[in-house]
Design a protein around this motif. Structure first.
Motif, PDB file in Angstrom:
ATOM      1  N   CYS A 229      46.828 -70.485   9.360  1.00 16.12           N
ATOM      2  CA  CYS A 229      47.801 -68.824   9.689  1.00 16.12           C
ATOM      3  C   CYS A 229      49.310 -69.801   9.295  1.00 16.12           C
ATOM      4  N   VAL A 230      49.169 -71.068   9.915  1.00 16.76           N
ATOM      5  CA  VAL A 230      50.108 -71.592   9.677  1.00 16.76           C
ATOM      6  C   VAL A 230      50.218 -72.138   8.703  1.00 16.76           C
ATOM      7  N   ASN A 231      49.285 -72.471   7.527  1.00 12.30           N
ATOM      8  CA  ASN A 231      49.596 -72.288   6.555  1.00 12.30           C
ATOM      9  C   ASN A 231      49.703 -71.351   5.516  1.00 12.30           C
ATOM     10  N   ASN A 232      48.859 -69.997   5.860  1.00 12.09           N
ATOM     11  CA  ASN A 232      49.199 -68.752   4.812  1.00 12.09           C
ATOM     12  C   ASN A 232      50.693 -68.390   5.278  1.00 12.09           C
ATOM     13  N   LEU A 233      51.118 -68.961   6.012  1.00  8.77           N
ATOM     14  CA  LEU A 233      52.186 -68.211   6.647  1.00  8.77           C
ATOM     15  C   LEU A 233      53.505 -68.909   5.714  1.00  8.77           C
ATOM     16  N   ARG A 234      53.291 -69.874   5.597  1.00 11.93           N
ATOM     17  CA  ARG A 234      53.907 -71.037   4.345  1.00 11.93           C
ATOM     18  C   ARG A 234      54.093 -70.046   3.281  1.00 11.93           C
ATOM     19  N   ASP A 235      53.306 -70.062   2.734  1.00 11.28           N
ATOM     20  CA  ASP A 235      52.695 -69.654   1.889  1.00 11.28           C
ATOM     21  C   ASP A 235      52.639 -68.282   1.048  1.00 11.28           C
ATOM     22  N   ALA A 236      52.990 -67.174   2.364  1.00 15.05           N
ATOM     23  CA  ALA A 236      52.749 -66.099   2.496  1.00 15.05           C
ATOM     24  C   ALA A 236      53.467 -65.389   1.058  1.00 15.05           C
ATOM     25  N   ASP A 237      54.749 -65.823   0.866  1.00 15.58           N
ATOM     26  CA  ASP A 237      55.023 -65.699  -0.595  1.00 15.58           C
ATOM     27  C   ASP A 237      54.695 -65.378  -2.147  1.00 15.58           C
ATOM     28  N   ASP A 238      53.854 -66.822  -2.377  1.00 13.70           N
ATOM     29  CA  ASP A 238      53.698 -67.046  -3.326  1.00 13.70           C
ATOM     30  C   ASP A 238      52.174 -66.149  -3.216  1.00 13.70           C
ATOM     31  N   ASP A 239      51.331 -66.188  -2.311  1.00 13.09           N
ATOM     32  CA  ASP A 239      49.582 -65.458  -1.984  1.00 13.09           C
ATOM     33  C   ASP A 239      50.052 -64.118  -2.627  1.00 13.09           C
ATOM     34  N   ALA A 240      51.283 -63.782  -1.890  1.00 14.09           N
ATOM     35  CA  ALA A 240      51.152 -61.980  -2.082  1.00 14.09           C
ATOM     36  C   ALA A 240      51.222 -61.725  -3.482  1.00 14.09           C
ATOM     37  N   ILE A 241      52.061 -62.669  -4.624  1.00  7.51           N
ATOM     38  CA  ILE A 241      52.641 -62.800  -5.876  1.00  7.51           C
ATOM     39  C   ILE A 241      51.290 -62.353  -6.875  1.00  7.51           C
ATOM     40  N   HIS A 242      50.273 -63.279  -5.632  1.00  6.86           N
ATOM     41  CA  HIS A 242      49.416 -63.938  -7.213  1.00  6.86           C
ATOM     42  C   HIS A 242      48.248 -62.973  -6.442  1.00  6.86           C
ATOM     43  N   GLY A 243      47.710 -61.455  -5.620  1.00 10.68           N
ATOM     44  CA  GLY A 243      46.911 -61.608  -5.358  1.00 10.68           C
ATOM     45  C   GLY A 243      46.299 -61.719  -4.031  1.00 10.68           C
ATOM     46  N   LYS A 244      46.327 -62.408  -3.840  1.00 15.86           N
ATOM     47  CA  LYS A 244      45.523 -62.979  -2.280  1.00 15.86           C
ATOM     48  C   LYS A 244      45.823 -63.029  -0.407  1.00 15.86           C
ATOM     49  N   ALA A 337      54.205 -76.281  18.061  1.00 17.78           N
ATOM     50  CA  ALA A 337      53.154 -75.860  16.811  1.00 17.78           C
ATOM     51  C   ALA A 337      54.282 -74.776  16.986  1.00 17.78           C
ATOM     52  N   VAL A 338      54.291 -73.833  17.766  1.00 16.61           N
ATOM     53  CA  VAL A 338      55.301 -72.565  18.462  1.00 16.61           C
ATOM     54  C   VAL A 338      56.616 -72.820  18.410  1.00 16.61           C
ATOM     55  N   ARG A 339      57.381 -73.548  18.916  1.00 14.94           N
ATOM     56  CA  ARG A 339      59.014 -73.681  18.425  1.00 14.94           C
ATOM     57  C   ARG A 339      58.677 -74.528  16.980  1.00 14.94           C
ATOM     58  N   SER A 340      58.058 -74.868  16.309  1.00 14.20           N
ATOM     59  CA  SER A 340      58.756 -74.751  15.311  1.00 14.20           C
ATOM     60  C   SER A 340      58.441 -73.525  14.385  1.00 14.20           C
ATOM     61  N   LEU A 341      57.021 -73.183  14.218  1.00  7.81           N
ATOM     62  CA  LEU A 341      57.332 -72.056  14.213  1.00  7.81           C
ATOM     63  C   LEU A 341      58.433 -70.792  14.006  1.00  7.81           C
ATOM     64  N   ARG A 342      58.410 -70.690  15.493  1.00  8.65           N
ATOM     65  CA  ARG A 342      59.399 -69.408  15.340  1.00  8.65           C
ATOM     66  C   ARG A 342      60.501 -69.499  14.763  1.00  8.65           C
ATOM     67  N   THR A 343      61.080 -71.927  14.533  1.00  5.88           N
ATOM     68  CA  THR A 343      62.060 -71.139  12.904  1.00  5.88           C
ATOM     69  C   THR A 343      61.808 -71.858  12.114  1.00  5.88           C
ATOM     70  N   GLY A 344      61.074 -71.075  11.732  1.00  9.16           N
ATOM     71  CA  GLY A 344      60.105 -71.696  10.468  1.00  9.16           C
ATOM     72  C   GLY A 344      59.813 -72.793  10.300  1.00  9.16           C
ATOM     73  N   GLY A 345      59.487 -73.767  10.366  1.00 11.13           N
ATOM     74  CA  GLY A 345      59.288 -74.435  10.471  1.00 11.13           C
ATOM     75  C   GLY A 345      57.959 -75.064  10.231  1.00 11.13           C
ATOM     76  N   TYR A 346      57.516 -74.642   9.418  1.00 17.77           N
ATOM     77  CA  TYR A 346      56.147 -74.837   8.815  1.00 17.77           C
ATOM     78  C   TYR A 346      55.416 -76.247   9.081  1.00 17.77           C
ATOM     79  N   ARG A 347      55.900 -76.344   7.900  1.00 16.31           N
ATOM     80  CA  ARG A 347      55.593 -78.029   8.261  1.00 16.31           C
ATOM     81  C   ARG A 347      55.783 -79.469   9.335  1.00 16.31           C
ATOM     82  N   ARG A 348      56.600 -78.832  10.140  1.00 13.30           N
ATOM     83  CA  ARG A 348      56.540 -79.963  11.202  1.00 13.30           C
ATOM     84  C   ARG A 348      55.068 -79.273  12.399  1.00 13.30           C
ATOM     85  N   ALA A 349      54.858 -77.506  12.123  1.00 14.58           N
ATOM     86  CA  ALA A 349      53.935 -76.531  13.157  1.00 14.58           C
ATOM     87  C   ALA A 349      52.506 -77.336  12.155  1.00 14.58           C
TER      88      ALA A 349
END
Length: 372
Positions: A229-244, A337-349
């Motif tokens: 989910c953390v990985n897919n949150l980071r890639d959500a915009d690209d995944d939506a464009i490519h039908g994932k 991990a949760v703190r990084s997610l809430r600030t959009g820091g997927y690379r740290r999370a």
């Protein structure tokens, strides 16, 4: 070929997810080996090295056979090999499939430019056929380890399970209708990285899948889902464009964030409950204050004996200290991990979420070593 380049496809940061279930299951089943020795015991005969445990023989003076520590260690390492090589094969297969589909086109540049890890196929630095070949080699190595486990345990149905795992790894984003593009990737990760890996290892080692192993498998499966989910949150915009259509795409970032946090927090709560069930520090302290005492007889001619006291075994003390430390580490990793997610820091999370898996696995394992 540059090793660092290949590591991008192997994704070593995710490998602890593969090893953690094997570690937890082997620690949970280790008590079954304590009495097992190469020559058996006065109550049990030694199990054969090949073919697993035969059923009890009514005409035999010995009871159920016991496996040796060497057999146990070999099967544990082979199970770890299956998990590791399958994980690497799946990562390379995903790199290949997403690369040729164009889903990773934003990962052609370096991470300092795109903000996402560079991929072998998408970057064009490695030919797609070579990436696919590397995936096949690792899948073959997993098959070799799996076949060895099958021969040692005598559970031939493991071959069928292995084929299902191979198919699941390829069809995740490969083939004409990849299920990872239709919202089933999270379910697959939970099943294979949690239930199959943990329960399969437990059954290979002991022919049993007790409730505590299922409990652990559920927790580790949720951590694996959280990492995805953390990985897919980071890639959500690209995944939506490519039908994932991952869960993060379907739910949207806000609700997806809540789900990602829940899949990381719940396993830590489950680990804390297992820890509390054996209260390690309390047991160590109470044993120090009130050591266990009993009558010790020096020999057959000793009819009176004398009182002897003993404290808690050193391995219980070590398990108590290790379990406390790993639970504390699990909590800190979850918070990070949760703190990084809430600030959009997927690379740290992401690394914090990945490391949560082995930390939680060790917490469960220490609990079972102390008899939770």
């Amino acid at each position: 070929m540059n090793l660092g380049l290949w590591l991008r496809g192997i994704r070593p940061k995710t490998l602890p997810l593969a090893v953690a279930p094997v570690v937890a299951a082997s620690m949970a089943m280790w008590s079954t080996v304590f009495e097992g020795v190469w020559g058996g015991s006065y109550l049990h005969r030694p199990c054969p090295v090949i073919g697993g445990r035969p059923g009890p023989d009514p005409g035999d003076l010995y009871g159920t056979c016991l496996t040796s520590p060497g057999w146990y260690a070999a099967v544990t390492l082979l199970c770890a090999g299956v998990a590791l090589f399958l994980q690497i094969a799946a990562n390379l297969a995903n790199d290949y499939s997403d690369g040729v589909r164009g889903a990773d086109e934003s990962r052609g540049a370096g991470e300092d430019v795109s903000g996402k890890p560079q991929r072998l196929t998408a970057s064009g630095l490695v030919e797609p056929k070579r990436v696919l070949l590397a995936a096949g080699v690792n899948a073959a190595l997993a098959c070799v380890c799996g076949l060895a486990v099958t021969i040692l345990t005598g559970h031939w149905w493991f071959i069928g399970l292995g084929l299902v795992c191979l198919a699941a790894g390829w069809c995740y984003v490969g083939g004409r209708h990849p299920y990872g593009y239709h919202g089933f990737g999270e379910i697959s990760v939970f099943v294979f990285f949690g239930l199959v890996a943990t329960c399969g290892t437990s059954y290979a080692l002991s022919d049993e899948i007790p409730f505590l192993v299922v409990w652990t498998a559920t927790a580790l499966g949720l951590v694996a889902v959280g990492v995805l989910c953390v990985n897919n949150l980071r890639d959500a915009d690209d995944d939506a464009i490519h039908g994932k259509r991952t869960w993060m795409v379907r739910l949207g970032r806000d609700r997806g964030l809540v789900l990602a946090e829940a899949t990381l927090i719940v396993p830590v709560v489950m680990a804390a409950l297992s820890y509390a069930s054996y209260a390690p520090l309390v047991r160590v302290a109470s044993s120090a204050v009130n050591p266990r005492c009993g009558t010790l007889f020096e020999g057959t001619g000793d009819t009176t004996g004398h009182v002897a006291c003993s404290g808690m075994p050193w391995w219980d003390v070590a398990a108590a200290i290790a379990g406390t430390a790993t639970l504390a580490a699990s909590i800190m990793l979850c918070v990070a991990a949760v703190r990084s997610l809430r600030t959009g820091g997927y690379r740290r999370a992401l690394p914090a979420a990945v490391l949560l898996s082995p930390a939680a696995a060790l917490t469960f394992g220490c609990a079972y070593l102390m008899g939770a």
